[in-house]
Design an enzyme around this catalytic site. Structure first.
Site, PDB file in Angstrom:
ATOM      1  N   ARG A 150       1.067  -1.018  -0.030  1.00  0.00           N
ATOM      2  CA  ARG A 150       0.450   0.042   0.305  1.00  0.00           C
ATOM      3  C   ARG A 150       0.785   1.167   0.268  1.00  0.00           C
ATOM      4  O   ARG A 150       0.661   2.619  -0.853  1.00  0.00           O
ATOM      5  CB  ARG A 150      -0.891  -0.080   0.773  1.00  0.00           C
ATOM      6  CG  ARG A 150      -1.953  -0.292   1.225  1.00  0.00           C
ATOM      7  CD  ARG A 150      -2.344  -1.940   0.387  1.00  0.00           C
ATOM      8  NE  ARG A 150      -3.326  -2.818   0.378  1.00  0.00           N
ATOM      9  CZ  ARG A 150      -3.609  -3.721   0.699  1.00  0.00           C
ATOM     10  NH1 ARG A 150      -3.314  -3.599   2.605  1.00  0.00           N
ATOM     11  NH2 ARG A 150      -5.011  -4.079   0.876  1.00  0.00           N
ATOM     12  N   ASP A 179      -0.087  -6.427  -3.432  1.00  0.00           N
ATOM     13  CA  ASP A 179      -1.428  -5.996  -3.187  1.00  0.00           C
ATOM     14  C   ASP A 179      -2.283  -5.744  -4.739  1.00  0.00           C
ATOM     15  O   ASP A 179      -1.294  -5.449  -5.345  1.00  0.00           O
ATOM     16  CB  ASP A 179      -1.626  -5.154  -1.932  1.00  0.00           C
ATOM     17  CG  ASP A 179      -2.726  -6.105  -1.232  1.00  0.00           C
ATOM     18  OD1 ASP A 179      -4.131  -6.117  -1.896  1.00  0.00           O
ATOM     19  OD2 ASP A 179      -3.208  -6.157  -0.307  1.00  0.00           O
ATOM     20  N   HIS A 250      -6.480 -10.220  -4.056  1.00  0.00           N
ATOM     21  CA  HIS A 250      -5.788  -9.121  -3.886  1.00  0.00           C
ATOM     22  C   HIS A 250      -4.258  -9.198  -4.690  1.00  0.00           C
ATOM     23  O   HIS A 250      -2.943  -8.639  -4.380  1.00  0.00           O
ATOM     24  CB  HIS A 250      -4.994  -8.680  -2.352  1.00  0.00           C
ATOM     25  CG  HIS A 250      -6.213  -8.779  -1.163  1.00  0.00           C
ATOM     26  ND1 HIS A 250      -6.182  -6.931  -0.830  1.00  0.00           N
ATOM     27  CD2 HIS A 250      -6.597  -9.330  -0.575  1.00  0.00           C
ATOM     28  CE1 HIS A 250      -6.348  -6.756   0.171  1.00  0.00           C
ATOM     29  NE2 HIS A 250      -7.305  -8.771   0.535  1.00  0.00           N
ATOM     30  N   ASP A 316      -6.885 -13.980   1.096  1.00  0.00           N
ATOM     31  CA  ASP A 316      -7.492 -13.176   2.335  1.00  0.00           C
ATOM     32  C   ASP A 316      -8.449 -12.264   0.985  1.00  0.00           C
ATOM     33  O   ASP A 316      -8.138 -12.544   0.285  1.00  0.00           O
ATOM     34  CB  ASP A 316      -7.112 -12.569   3.579  1.00  0.00           C
ATOM     35  CG  ASP A 316      -6.019 -11.549   2.317  1.00  0.00           C
ATOM     36  OD1 ASP A 316      -4.716 -12.067   1.490  1.00  0.00           O
ATOM     37  OD2 ASP A 316      -6.472 -10.108   3.633  1.00  0.00           O
ATOM     38  N   GLU A 317      -9.463 -12.547   2.157  1.00  0.00           N
ATOM     39  CA  GLU A 317     -10.230 -11.205   1.521  1.00  0.00           C
ATOM     40  C   GLU A 317     -10.487 -11.223  -0.534  1.00  0.00           C
ATOM     41  O   GLU A 317      -9.849 -10.712  -1.219  1.00  0.00           O
ATOM     42  CB  GLU A 317     -10.552 -10.198   1.587  1.00  0.00           C
ATOM     43  CG  GLU A 317      -9.996  -9.127   3.095  1.00  0.00           C
ATOM     44  CD  GLU A 317      -9.890  -8.467   3.576  1.00  0.00           C
ATOM     45  OE1 GLU A 317     -10.506  -7.742   4.279  1.00  0.00           O
ATOM     46  OE2 GLU A 317      -8.606  -7.526   2.938  1.00  0.00           O
ATOM     47  N   TRP A 383      -7.007 -13.728  11.734  1.00  0.00           N
ATOM     48  CA  TRP A 383      -6.826 -12.323  12.027  1.00  0.00           C
ATOM     49  C   TRP A 383      -8.252 -11.998  12.007  1.00  0.00           C
ATOM     50  O   TRP A 383      -7.924 -10.883  12.316  1.00  0.00           O
ATOM     51  CB  TRP A 383      -6.269 -11.554  11.060  1.00  0.00           C
ATOM     52  CG  TRP A 383      -6.976 -11.742   9.278  1.00  0.00           C
ATOM     53  CD1 TRP A 383      -6.790 -13.063   7.894  1.00  0.00           C
ATOM     54  CD2 TRP A 383      -7.873 -10.727   8.485  1.00  0.00           C
ATOM     55  NE1 TRP A 383      -8.060 -12.256   6.746  1.00  0.00           N
ATOM     56  CE2 TRP A 383      -8.781 -11.402   6.859  1.00  0.00           C
ATOM     57  CE3 TRP A 383      -8.704  -9.741   9.096  1.00  0.00           C
ATOM     58  CZ2 TRP A 383      -9.411 -10.769   6.676  1.00  0.00           C
ATOM     59  CZ3 TRP A 383      -9.607  -8.778   8.093  1.00  0.00           C
ATOM     60  CH2 TRP A 383      -9.683  -8.976   7.339  1.00  0.00           C
ATOM     61  N   TYR A 408      -3.439  -5.224  15.475  1.00  0.00           N
ATOM     62  CA  TYR A 408      -4.117  -4.916  13.653  1.00  0.00           C
ATOM     63  C   TYR A 408      -3.074  -2.650  14.067  1.00  0.00           C
ATOM     64  O   TYR A 408      -3.859  -2.500  14.930  1.00  0.00           O
ATOM     65  CB  TYR A 408      -4.644  -5.030  12.807  1.00  0.00           C
ATOM     66  CG  TYR A 408      -4.697  -5.746  12.404  1.00  0.00           C
ATOM     67  CD1 TYR A 408      -4.341  -6.715  12.620  1.00  0.00           C
ATOM     68  CD2 TYR A 408      -5.477  -5.975  11.305  1.00  0.00           C
ATOM     69  CE1 TYR A 408      -4.440  -7.724  11.613  1.00  0.00           C
ATOM     70  CE2 TYR A 408      -5.690  -6.904  10.464  1.00  0.00           C
ATOM     71  CZ  TYR A 408      -5.451  -7.847  10.214  1.00  0.00           C
ATOM     72  OH  TYR A 408      -5.251  -8.940   9.593  1.00  0.00           O
ATOM     73  N   ASP A 410      -2.699  -0.891  12.627  1.00  0.00           N
ATOM     74  CA  ASP A 410      -2.772   0.430  11.958  1.00  0.00           C
ATOM     75  C   ASP A 410      -3.682   1.024  12.637  1.00  0.00           C
ATOM     76  O   ASP A 410      -4.871   2.309  12.574  1.00  0.00           O
ATOM     77  CB  ASP A 410      -3.278   0.161  10.233  1.00  0.00           C
ATOM     78  CG  ASP A 410      -3.900  -1.511  10.287  1.00  0.00           C
ATOM     79  OD1 ASP A 410      -3.751  -2.798  11.057  1.00  0.00           O
ATOM     80  OD2 ASP A 410      -4.988  -1.832   9.415  1.00  0.00           O
ATOM     81  N   TRP A 458      -1.317  -2.507   8.644  1.00  0.00           N
ATOM     82  CA  TRP A 458      -1.298  -2.276   6.669  1.00  0.00           C
ATOM     83  C   TRP A 458      -0.548  -1.029   6.967  1.00  0.00           C
ATOM     84  O   TRP A 458      -1.279  -0.072   8.035  1.00  0.00           O
ATOM     85  CB  TRP A 458      -2.711  -2.513   7.024  1.00  0.00           C
ATOM     86  CG  TRP A 458      -2.902  -4.000   7.138  1.00  0.00           C
ATOM     87  CD1 TRP A 458      -3.326  -4.280   7.876  1.00  0.00           C
ATOM     88  CD2 TRP A 458      -2.656  -5.364   6.231  1.00  0.00           C
ATOM     89  NE1 TRP A 458      -3.840  -6.376   8.186  1.00  0.00           N
ATOM     90  CE2 TRP A 458      -2.844  -6.501   7.089  1.00  0.00           C
ATOM     91  CE3 TRP A 458      -1.710  -5.542   5.169  1.00  0.00           C
ATOM     92  CZ2 TRP A 458      -2.935  -7.926   6.187  1.00  0.00           C
ATOM     93  CZ3 TRP A 458      -1.820  -6.569   4.296  1.00  0.00           C
ATOM     94  CH2 TRP A 458      -1.802  -7.648   4.851  1.00  0.00           C
ATOM     95  N   THR A 459      -0.440  -0.286   5.895  1.00  0.00           N
ATOM     96  CA  THR A 459       0.025   1.016   5.917  1.00  0.00           C
ATOM     97  C   THR A 459      -1.046   1.803   4.593  1.00  0.00           C
ATOM     98  O   THR A 459      -0.193   2.650   3.848  1.00  0.00           O
ATOM     99  CB  THR A 459       1.325   0.814   5.194  1.00  0.00           C
ATOM    100  OG1 THR A 459       1.559   0.132   3.770  1.00  0.00           O
ATOM    101  CG2 THR A 459       2.395   0.242   6.270  1.00  0.00           C
TER     102      THR A 459
HETATM  103  C1  ACM Z   1      -5.983  -8.892   6.383  1.00  0.00           C
HETATM  104  O1  ACM Z   1      -5.894  -8.675   7.295  1.00  0.00           O
HETATM  105  N1  ACM Z   1      -7.396  -8.804   4.688  1.00  0.00           N
HETATM  106  C2  ACM Z   1      -5.557 -10.291   6.410  1.00  0.00           C
END
Ligand code: ACM
Length: 543
Positions: A150, A179, A250, A316-317, A383, A408, A410, A458-459
Site C-alpha cells: 500500500r 497487493d 489482492h 484473504d478477502e 486475523w 492490528y 494500523d 497495514w499501511t
Molecule cells: C487481512 O487483514 N486482510 C489479512
C-alpha cells in the site's frame, strides 16, 4: 532492575554493594565458534554507540565479554552474567540465544547504547552492575507483518525496522510484498510485475471514504539484490523473513501488469490499472493453468531469495463474484467436481501447498484458506479474531495468532480527535499489553499448535516511515513483551509496572530516532487535521 523490555524470566541482582563490570577502550570480545554474528553485531552496532572498538580477544581468559554456546539451554534461551572480576558472559542455547543476550546487554548499558555515536567524548568507559539474568521466549514465532504494497518502504527503512525488531527480541518479519495497490519484488521472468505493477498514478488520501487524493505518483520495488541484502541483514539478527505473495485476491497490480491473469471472460482486464484506493477488490486471479504456471514461476524465484521454511500465499478477502460469472471458472469447478467457488479457492491454495511442500517449504495463509477445506500441513495466520486459529489448531494445523481487534497496529491507539488519519478500533498500549495469543478454548495439546503471534501493520494511511513509527510504537514494545515474556493472565498483568519501565524505554526509542506516539498524544506535526479516518468505535475495522 534496569527496566528491561521485554521483561526477562529471572534477574538475580544487582546487589547493594555497587560491584560493576567495566567496558573500556581495551575491552575485547571472545566469540566461541558459532557465535561470531553476535560478536560482529557488538562491534558494528553497540561499539559505535559506546565509542569502543570491542576488538576480538586472543582467548576467552582475557576477554571482557565472552560469547558461549550451551546445549543445556533451550535454543533461544540465554544466561547473561555480569561480574566485576570475571567480566560479562553471554551464554545461549544457540547462536540466537547469545544474540538475544546481547540485546539485553545493550539495555543494561542505558539509552546512550542505542545511539550511533557517543555523546560524551570525555566518558571513561561504561559500567554495568553485577547481576545474572536467565531468560527464554514464550513463543518461537514473534513477528511483525509490514505491508509495503500500500505504501512502499525504501530498503534502508526496512533494514532499520529489522534493527527495531531485533532490539525487541522479535524474530519473524512477515513481508507483505504484493497487493492491489502495488507489486514490490522484482521477478525476472515477469518484468512487467514491477515495470507496471509497482506504480500507481495517485493514492486515496486517508480512509477510502475520504474524498481527498494525493496526486503524487506512488511506487517502488526491491530488486532481487535488495531482497538478498534484506534477508542477509535479517539472518544476521536471527530474524526470519517470511515473504507474502497474496493470491488469488489482492492481485489487481499483477493483473494490471499481465491482464491475462484476470478473469478475461467476465471483463476487459486490459483497462485495469494498479488500484489507487483502498478496500476489498473484486478483481481476482483466474483459476486457469496459465495462472498456476505464472505463479509457480513467481514462487520459484521467491524460493531462491527467501530461505524461510514458511511461505505466505495470502488467501484473504478474495470475492468470488467474478468466478461465479466466469464460464472458465465454472468449467473448472465442474471438471474438478467441486461444490462451488469456495472449494475452487481451496483447490487453488492446495495446488501451491503441494507445490511448496514438494520443495521442502510450508504454506501459510490468512484464515480464509480454511474455507472449503484446508490443505494438510498448511498453517494459518488467524486475523479475523481467534476463531480461525481455534478451528485450525483443533484440526491439527499450526497457527500464528494475529487477531485484528487486538494486534492490528494500523488501528488507532486513542479515541482523541487528533489521531492522524484514524481508522479501526481504539486499541491502546494497555489493550495490546493485555493481548493473550492463546485463547482459553484450546486444550494444552491444541495450544501447542500456536506457533506464536505477530502484530500486523497495514499501511493504507501510513505514507512514510514516520507514520509507520507512530502506529507501531510504543505498542510494539507491549506486543514484544506479550510474545516473549511469560506474563500472567491478561487481567492480572501489571500494566502500571510496564508503563513505568516504558519511561526508560522511551529514552531508548528516542536514542534510536523512533517517531513514536508520545504518551500525551500526537505532536502537532503528527496530526492530520481534516483527513477522515473511521470515526465510530465498533464499525467494520478494515480499510
Ligand atoms: C487481512 O487483514 N486482510 C489479512
Amino acid at each position: 532492575m534496569t527496566d528491561l523490555i521485554p521483561a526477562p524470566a529471572a534477574v538475580d541482582g544487582p546487589q547493594g554493594g555497587g560491584a560493576v563490570a567495566r567496558l573500556h577502550a581495551g575491552s575485547t570480545v571472545h566469540a566461541a565458534p558459532g557465535t561470531e554474528d553476535t560478536a560482529q553485531w557488538l562491534r558494528v552496532t553497540l561499539g559505535p554507540a559506546l565509542g569502543l572498538p570491542l576488538a576480538p580477544a586472543d582467548g576467552a581468559q582475557a576477554a571482557a565479554v565472552r560469547l558461549v554456546l550451551d546445549d543445556a539451554l533451550a535454543a533461544e534461551a540465554y544466561r547473561l552474567t555480569v561480574h566485576s572480576s570475571h567480566g560479562i558472559e553471554l551464554r545461549g542455547g544457540s547462536a540466537a540465544g547469545v544474540f538475544w543476550a546481547a540485546q539485553t546487554l545493550r539495555q543494561l548499558l542505558g539509552a546512550e547504547a542505542f545511539r550511533s555515536a557517543p555523546v560524551d567524548s570525555g566518558k571513561d568507559g561504561w559500567s554495568i552492575p553485577e547481576q545474572v539474568i536467565d531468560d527464554a521466549p514464550r513463543f518461537g514465532w514473534r513477528g511483525l507483518m509490514l505491508d509495503v504494497a500500500r505504501h512502499f518502504m525504501p530498503k534502508a527503512d526496512v533494514l532499520r525496522y529489522l534493527d527495531l525488531l531485533a532490539a525487541h527480541k522479535l524474530n519473524v518479519f512477515h513481508f507483505h510484498l504484493t497487493d492491489d495497490q502495488g507489486w514490490r519484488v522484482e521477478i525476472k521472468r515477469h518484468p512487467r510485475l514491477t515495470e507496471v505493477g509497482s506504480w500507481r498514478p495517485r493514492s486515496k488520501w486517508g480512509h477510502r471514504a475520504s474524498e481527498l487524493w494525493n496526486d503524487t505518483p506512488h511506487g517502488g520495488f526491491y530488486t532481487q539484490d535488495d531482497i538478498r541484502e534484506i534477508v542477509a541483514y535479517a539472518t544476521a539478527r536471527h530474524i526470519t523473513v517470511v515473504p507474502e505473495i497474496d493470491i488469488p485476491g489482492h492481485s489487481q497490480a499483477a493483473i494490471a501488469a499481465y491482464p491475462e491473469l484476470g478473469n478475461t471472460d467476465v471483463m476487459d482486464t486490459t483497462s485495469l490499472g494498479v488500484w489507487d484506493t483502498w478496500g476489498v477488490n473484486p478483481n481476482i486471479l483466474a483459476p486457469t493453468d496459465n495462472v498456476l504456471r505464472f505463479y509457480e514461476g513467481v514462487f520459484e524465484e521467491l524460493l531462491d531469495l527467501f530461505p524461510s521454511r514458511f511461505v505466505h500465499i495470502g488467501g484473504d478477502e478474495a470475492p468470488k463474484e467474478q468466478w461465479k460469472k466466469s464460464p472458465a471458472a465454472q468449467a473448472r469447478i465442474a471438471e474438478l467436481g467441486l461444490s462451488g467457488e469456495d472449494e475452487l479457492q481451496s483447490w487453488f491454495i492446495r495446488h501451491f501447498d503441494s507445490w511448496l511442500a514438494a520443495r521442502g517449504r510450508r504454506l501459510i495463509g490468512w484464515d480464509e484458506i480454511l474455507e472449503g477445506g484446508l490443505a494438510p500441513g498448511a498453517a494459518v495466520s488467524s486475523w479475523r479474531g481467534y476463531a480461525g486459529g481455534i478451528a485450525a489448531a483443533k484440526a491439527g494445523h499450526d497457527v500464528v495468532m494475529c487477531p485484528e481487534q487486538q494486534v492490528y497496529l494500523d488501528h488507532r491507539q486513542d479515541g482523541g480527535p487528533d489521531e492522524p488519519m484514524p481508522i479501526g478500533y481504539v486499541r491502546t498500549l494497555e489493550d495490546v499489553y493485555r493481548f493473550e495469543p492463546v485463547p482459553p478454548e484450546l486444550t494444552e495439546a491444541e495450544a501447542r499448535h500456536v506457533l506464536g503471534t505477530q502484530a500486523n501493520v497495514w499501511t493504507e494511511v501510513m505514507e512514510n516511515r514516520g507514520r509507520v513509527d507512530y502506529q507501531v510504537f510504543p505498542r510494539l514494545a507491549a506486543f514484544a513483551e506479550v510474545a516473549w515474556s511469560a506474563l500472567p493472565a491478561p487481567a492480572e498483568r501489571d500494566f502500571t509496572a510496564f508503563e513505568s519501565r516504558m519511561a526508560t524505554h522511551y529514552g531508548r526509542l528516542d536514542a534510536l530516532g523512533v517517531d513514536y506516539r508520545p504518551p500525551g498524544g500526537p505532536l502537532p506535526r503528527q496530526q492530520r487535521p481534516g483527513v477522515i479516518g473511521r470515526p465510530i468505535e465498533g464499525s467494520p475495522p478494515n480499510v
